[in-house]
Enzyme design. Sequence first.
Site, PDB file in Angstrom:
ATOM      1  N   LYS A 139      -1.509  81.040  51.432  1.00 58.80           N
ATOM      2  CA  LYS A 139      -1.867  79.819  52.156  1.00 58.80           C
ATOM      3  C   LYS A 139      -3.138  79.225  51.537  1.00 58.80           C
ATOM      4  CE  LYS A 139       0.536  82.117  55.619  1.00 58.80           C
ATOM      5  NZ  LYS A 139       1.924  81.725  55.505  1.00 58.80           N
ATOM      6  N   ASP A 168      -5.687  89.977  61.237  1.00 60.47           N
ATOM      7  CA  ASP A 168      -4.786  89.343  60.275  1.00 60.47           C
ATOM      8  C   ASP A 168      -5.282  87.903  60.132  1.00 60.47           C
ATOM      9  OD1 ASP A 168      -2.789  88.041  58.908  1.00 60.47           O
ATOM     10  OD2 ASP A 168      -1.177  88.554  60.307  1.00 60.47           O
ATOM     11  N   TRP A 178       3.990  86.925  64.213  1.00 61.16           N
ATOM     12  CA  TRP A 178       3.354  87.863  63.279  1.00 61.16           C
ATOM     13  C   TRP A 178       2.574  88.921  64.027  1.00 61.16           C
ATOM     14  CZ3 TRP A 178       6.033  87.355  59.262  1.00 61.16           C
ATOM     15  CH2 TRP A 178       6.446  86.093  58.819  1.00 61.16           C
TER      16      TRP A 178
HETATM   17  C1  LIG Z   1      -0.456  85.019  60.246  1.00 63.78           C
HETATM   18  C2  LIG Z   1       0.563  85.636  59.328  1.00 63.78           C
HETATM   19  N1  LIG Z   1       0.629  86.972  59.224  1.00 63.78           N
HETATM   20  C3  LIG Z   1       1.525  87.573  58.435  1.00 63.78           C
HETATM   21  C4  LIG Z   1       2.448  86.847  57.700  1.00 63.78           C
HETATM   22  C5  LIG Z   1       3.425  87.556  56.829  1.00 63.78           C
HETATM   23  O1  LIG Z   1       2.970  87.454  55.537  1.00 63.78           O
HETATM   24  P1  LIG Z   1       3.744  88.009  54.276  1.00 63.78           P
HETATM   25  O2  LIG Z   1       4.929  87.130  54.083  1.00 63.78           O
HETATM   26  O3  LIG Z   1       2.720  87.903  53.200  1.00 63.78           O
HETATM   27  O4  LIG Z   1       4.143  89.414  54.554  1.00 63.78           O
HETATM   28  C6  LIG Z   1       2.410  85.452  57.758  1.00 63.78           C
HETATM   29  C7  LIG Z   1       3.352  84.645  56.959  1.00 63.78           C
HETATM   30  O5  LIG Z   1       3.439  83.454  57.049  1.00 63.78           O
HETATM   31  C8  LIG Z   1       1.450  84.842  58.597  1.00 63.78           C
HETATM   32  O6  LIG Z   1       1.390  83.504  58.687  1.00 63.78           O
END
Ligand SMILES: Cc1ncc(COP(=O)(O)O)c(C=O)c1O
Length: 365
Positions: A195, A171, A102
């Site tokens: 989550k 994030d 991510w």
């Molecule tokens: C730390 C983190 N950032 C970003 C994301 C991406 O999130 P989204 O699916 O809401 O775009 C995730 C998805 O699991 C994540 O765990």
Amino acid sequence: MSRAYNFSAGPGTLPESVLVELQAALLEFSTCRAGIMEISHRSQPFEDVLQSAKARMRRVLGVPDDYAILFLQGGASLQFYQVPLNLALPTDATDYIDTGTWASKAYAEAKTVSDAKVIWSSKATTYDRVPAPMDVKPREAAAFVHYTTNNTIYGTQCAAPPATDKRLFADMSSDIASRPIDVARHDVIYAGAQKNLGPSGVTAVLLSPWALARVAEVKAARGGLPSMLDYTVAAANDSMYNTPNTFGIFALERVLAWVEGQGGLPAVAQRISGRAARLYAALDASDFWKPHAQPDSRSSMNVTFRLKNGDLEGAFIKEAHAAGLMELKGHRSVGGMRASLYNALPDEAVDALIAFMGEFERRNG
Ligand SMILES: Cc1ncc(COP(=O)(O)O)c(C=O)c1O
């Protein structure tokens, strides 16, 4: 009911008491004589939900009064782009810490709209660690440092923010609301809800007064921003420039009420860290198990591990599922096992997993 212990990495398990409340509100919400998904986002009952969700977020996370709280759509993935689009010019140095999938996606998006650079990475060791706060060395000109507080796929977590005087953007998708955080130390925080905050489809974004003022400057220099990607438009319209995810915001409001009922973040953090420690102790107890994260980078939210004998991993996941322990398979990009221990997972689920592991090892060790 046949609900299993759900270790899903997200969308993840939600508090059962909240699910029961949602169930009732789907049919009839408050005195509306219609369900929560069937009333106007401009109606007073929904306006009350939105304001309550913001107030709870402010209380639970300790968000300063002058920070904006937005509930957007497009997931954390859209924030990977929206953050640098709103807060950096093409020539601005934007520094990224690469601690996994991510984090590197966030960097890739930032590269398209700013002078982004990875200033620290654990890619060479399969993302088994996060930097010690002092190891983060931003560029002199860095407009901000972006980091991922918890790396959902690899099971690592930052114990503290990077030690730098630069502006911090985070994030927090997979550990928000699991422990107290210093919101005021950050100018931007974002998190997909799915989550610890509720169902998917809502993204919480916190912006400091500096950040909102900076958007206005960047917007002017870029010759405008698309309305739906412009934080100032979202803030001026209280997250209702277009129709928001009304059900998702309601669910988030109920989940935050549940967190408050648990005693808030200090109480949640104590419970969460205690049970993660029990699981790591079980993994450390014999070389039958191979935990992925380095000890000082371990996550209390996502515990990743392999078996010394990789051939047994399929059987472990299958038998665990049959024993009522679901979603223990690691992310498809890394394999192995991952137990996600989000707030709403009951402690008994972790105890049941540890007991199952002991029994599996006795049969196969
Ligand atoms: C730390 C983190 N950032 C970003 C994301 C991406 O999130 P989204 O699916 O809401 O775009 C995730 C998805 O699991 C994540 O765990």
